[in-house]
Design a protein around this motif. Sequence first.
Motif, short mmCIF file in Angstrom:
data_model
loop_
_atom_site.label_atom_id
_atom_site.label_comp_id
_atom_site.label_asym_id
_atom_site.label_seq_id
_atom_site.Cartn_x
_atom_site.Cartn_y
_atom_site.Cartn_z
N GLU A 122 6.16 -10.33 2.53
CA GLU A 122 5.27 -9.52 1.70
C GLU A 122 6.03 -8.50 0.87
O GLU A 122 5.69 -8.24 -0.30
CB GLU A 122 4.22 -8.83 2.58
N CYS A 123 7.07 -7.91 1.44
CA CYS A 123 7.85 -6.94 0.68
C CYS A 123 8.67 -7.62 -0.41
O CYS A 123 8.81 -7.10 -1.52
CB CYS A 123 8.76 -6.15 1.60
N ALA A 124 9.20 -8.81 -0.11
CA ALA A 124 10.01 -9.52 -1.11
C ALA A 124 9.18 -9.83 -2.35
O ALA A 124 9.63 -9.63 -3.48
CB ALA A 124 10.58 -10.80 -0.51
N VAL A 125 7.95 -10.32 -2.14
CA VAL A 125 7.14 -10.71 -3.30
C VAL A 125 6.53 -9.51 -4.01
O VAL A 125 6.18 -9.59 -5.18
CB VAL A 125 6.04 -11.72 -2.90
N ALA A 126 6.42 -8.39 -3.30
CA ALA A 126 5.90 -7.18 -3.95
C ALA A 126 6.97 -6.52 -4.81
O ALA A 126 6.69 -6.04 -5.91
CB ALA A 126 5.38 -6.20 -2.90
N MET A 127 8.20 -6.49 -4.31
CA MET A 127 9.28 -5.82 -5.04
C MET A 127 9.54 -6.44 -6.40
O MET A 127 10.00 -5.78 -7.33
CB MET A 127 10.56 -5.83 -4.21
N TRP A 165 0.85 -1.19 0.00
CA TRP A 165 0.00 0.00 0.00
C TRP A 165 0.88 1.24 0.00
O TRP A 165 1.81 1.36 0.79
CB TRP A 165 -0.92 0.01 1.22
N ASN A 166 0.57 2.18 -0.88
CA ASN A 166 1.35 3.41 -1.02
C ASN A 166 0.63 4.55 -0.32
O ASN A 166 -0.40 5.03 -0.78
CB ASN A 166 1.54 3.73 -2.51
N ILE A 207 3.55 0.02 2.91
CA ILE A 207 3.32 -0.99 3.95
C ILE A 207 2.64 -2.19 3.32
O ILE A 207 1.96 -2.09 2.29
CB ILE A 207 2.46 -0.44 5.11
N ASP A 208 2.84 -3.36 3.94
CA ASP A 208 2.22 -4.57 3.41
C ASP A 208 0.72 -4.56 3.71
O ASP A 208 0.24 -3.84 4.59
CB ASP A 208 2.90 -5.81 3.99
#
Length: 264
Positions: A194-199, A111-112, A119-120
């Motif tokens: 969550e950040c790893a898969v979003a990046m 989420w931006n 944030i995840d």
Amino acid sequence: MSIITVVGAGQMGSAIAIPAAENGHTLRLVGTPLDREIIEHARKTGYHLNLKRQLHPSFTYYQIEQLDEALQGADLLIGGVSSFGVDWFVENILTRIPESLPVLSITKGLWNDPDGTLIDYPAYYARKLEVLAPGRTLSLNAVGGPCTSYELADHDPTLVAFCGPDIKVLRRLKAIFETDYYHICLSTDVTGVECAVAMKNAYALAVSLAVGLSERIEGVGGTLHYNSQAALFAQSIREMRRLLKLIGGHEDNIVYGVGDLYVT
């Protein structure tokens, strides 16, 4: 056996329910207001219009107006909405479910905030609930890792991570879903997974630049230059690992981002 209610009848929300159904659990697939045609067609034929697969016979289908019926006696709620539906999901679903009902979100991304903070989605759901329903606490868990819906539906061997704050809850979820083709690791590092898969979404664009450079030289359909793709892939992993460390995520979770980058 457990009763699992899936809200969001998209491809991944429907596909992730397949291993659970094959393990003998009861699946209730609830369409969002955008899924009416999918639900209506599946009721008649058992066939998913977008996934283009026949679903397990244990599935039952509900329109969103039947949500209360679909939640009755449920042991798990799967959030099957896309990133565009997260506000709708928290406002219309998470504020209505019992606090005892654990949630497993399949939505990938971050989420931006207006100030640029990322944030995840489990953290975003928790923050929104503090405003919409103060004092309300839910078990918010998520799925990360390389997994395409149609391959999961076809039983292609798949490895993902279930992440959440309580390892006991995660072990329960793993027991529900894991099969000989759907393999599940567990992590309490929600931010890291969550950040790893979003990046990987951003870095997939970077790696794909090599394809564009090849097509500029060879033309569309010409020889692809894998050396340049590999170089960009390696640099992507290097940067993703540094970013994970910067946000306090465990570096081991880079494996889920790397796998997802490869799939993407």
